[in-house]
Design an enzyme around this catalytic site. Structure first.
Site, short mmCIF file in Angstrom:
data_model
loop_
_atom_site.label_atom_id
_atom_site.label_comp_id
_atom_site.label_asym_id
_atom_site.label_seq_id
_atom_site.Cartn_x
_atom_site.Cartn_y
_atom_site.Cartn_z
NE ARG B 50 10.57 -30.68 43.02
CZ ARG B 50 11.23 -31.74 42.29
NH1 ARG B 50 11.87 -31.00 41.61
NH2 ARG B 50 11.37 -32.68 43.36
CG ASP B 52 2.11 -32.34 40.48
OD1 ASP B 52 2.68 -32.03 40.30
OD2 ASP B 52 1.55 -33.17 40.62
NE ARG B 197 -4.46 -34.71 41.11
CZ ARG B 197 -3.51 -34.00 39.55
NH1 ARG B 197 -2.47 -33.54 39.99
NH2 ARG B 197 -4.27 -34.35 38.19
#
Lengths: 272, 272
Positions: B50, B52, B197
């Site tokens: 999934r 973002d 990230r």
């Protein structure tokens, strides 16, 4: 009162074009919104060129008049810190009051980008046009030369074009094979509504073997939009350069080319 | 009943992420909308990952069960002709009913793209992250190696992560200097919420000389999100590859690396 010239870039993908419309985001709206907030009053901006929905600009100029007295770097910061991330002010110049971004524009360069791939690339969405087939670059280049010179481009502009004088001068037109596809690069005195996209679509049809470059003179002579074929999609089109003086333009076109000028206006004066 | 596996790409710029939200466009919604129209019934899709809001996928898998009996090329056409231009189905496979796109995923590769330029580039909006300074590639590469191996990544994932087991294995991590900037490429058994990230932001700080790679073991040991610094923006992140078998994964990671597997599930069977 000072006259300010902005040089800017924008990604056209999410704009309904440069000029304010009844609905949807426009570049003009984003710029005037910031000026209104700074001046507590409406300030009109004047662009060198009104790009269409979906068309990008690597170099566009707008000018406006202001009662504010700010150094150019403060203007740049005021815009860039308030603008959305699809517009960027590259340069701010103070100019003479008789300079006009549209009337003093002596030429423009456009580039059209096409990528060739078996499938469309979602990361090139909105910024390049997708084709699946190989095009004949030599034939497209030969055909492009038929556009060079001064012609009435009625056949190669939208039938909705309202401007009366459809004569424009093409100075340079080249088709380049890149690592990923093709680029069409054209410099002209000016371009009519959809004109680059119609010329590019015709050249791609030449590259596919569907049309011949040698048809171009007769199509131009016919002054009939229906003769020139379809319009290539907006997403591949970039306003790449705007020439504000004959000297700049001369540097980018073949030596010895005569430049067609509107009644000369005062040169751009840089005062920083 | 057949189980269908889609391999797809999407441009995350205009999505609120993969998974259906209360508001905004999602990739899941776009796919399920088409399935609903075809089946006159709701069909749930299951992704491998999934992603973002704002994150792109060059390779994502989803599977679903259907009562329709269509050849794979018809499925591909049905989706691609109905999908918006920021999603594309690359491949359709019929799979065994016990295959599951998430449970059978043994690893993932992510790439993070950064461009270095004095000013932001409006044409890279939403698809690469902008920096202005030069980073030390050698230092970043050395630091990245501290992530290799199996660790509890609590310090390097969002404090909002709900999953209990935060142990993941990193197989390969390299930082590459490109013509326009830097790329961070990482292969792991799986990644927690915001994990790539946060690791990339830390490595960029190493590249700027603000942090040291040798701090990483202590930060991991602390199991404290506040020790690892900020989160790099979503726009530079690409889910590049999903590994559905240990064999595929083995090919892309250093020789002799031991693969951490969930209880083995049946291999992907292609029947086309």
């Amino acid at each position: 009162m000072e006259r300010i010239l902005l040089q800017l870039s924008y990604n056209g993908a999410d704009f309904q074009g440069f000029q304010i419309q009844n609905e949807g985001r426009t570049v003009q709206y984003e710029l005037e919104r910031i000026l209104k907030r700074m001046h507590k009053d409406f300030i009109r901006i004047h662009p060198s060129s009104r790009t269409d929905k979906g068309v990008h600009a690597l170099m566009q100029y707008v000018h406006f008049d202001t009662t504010l007295s700010l150094p150019t770097n403060k203007w740049q910061h005021a815009f860039n810190s308030a603008l959305p991330d699809d517009i960027y002010i590259n340069e701010v110049t103070k100019i003479n009051a008789d300079f006009h971004s549209r009337y003093d524009c002596v030429g423009k360069a456009y580039r059209y980008k096409v990528y060739k791939a078996p499938h469309r690339d979602v990361l090139k969405r909105g910024i390049e046009t997708h084709i699946t087939e190989t095009l004949d670059t030599r034939k497209m280049n030969e055909a492009a030369q038929y556009f060079i010179g001064t012609h009435d481009f009625t056949s190669f502009c939208s039938a909705k074009t309202e401007i009366e004088n459809k004569e424009r001068t093409m100075y340079k037109f080249e088709v380049i094979e890149t690592d990923t596809g093709y680029e069409f690069f054209v410099i002209g005195s000016g371009f009519l509504y959809n004109m680059v996209r119609i010329m590019v679509h015709f050249l791609m049809d030449v590259g596919r073997g569907k049309r011949q470059g040698s048809e171009i003179p007769a199509i131009i002579a016919a002054s009939d939009r229906t003769k020139a074929g379809k319009t290539a999609p907006a997403e591949g089109l970039y306003l790449e350069k705007i020439y504000l003086s004959p000297e700049e333009l001369t540097q980018d076109i073949p030596k010895g080319t005569t430049i067609t000028l509107k009644p000369t206006r005062r040169q751009l004066t840089q005062q920083s």
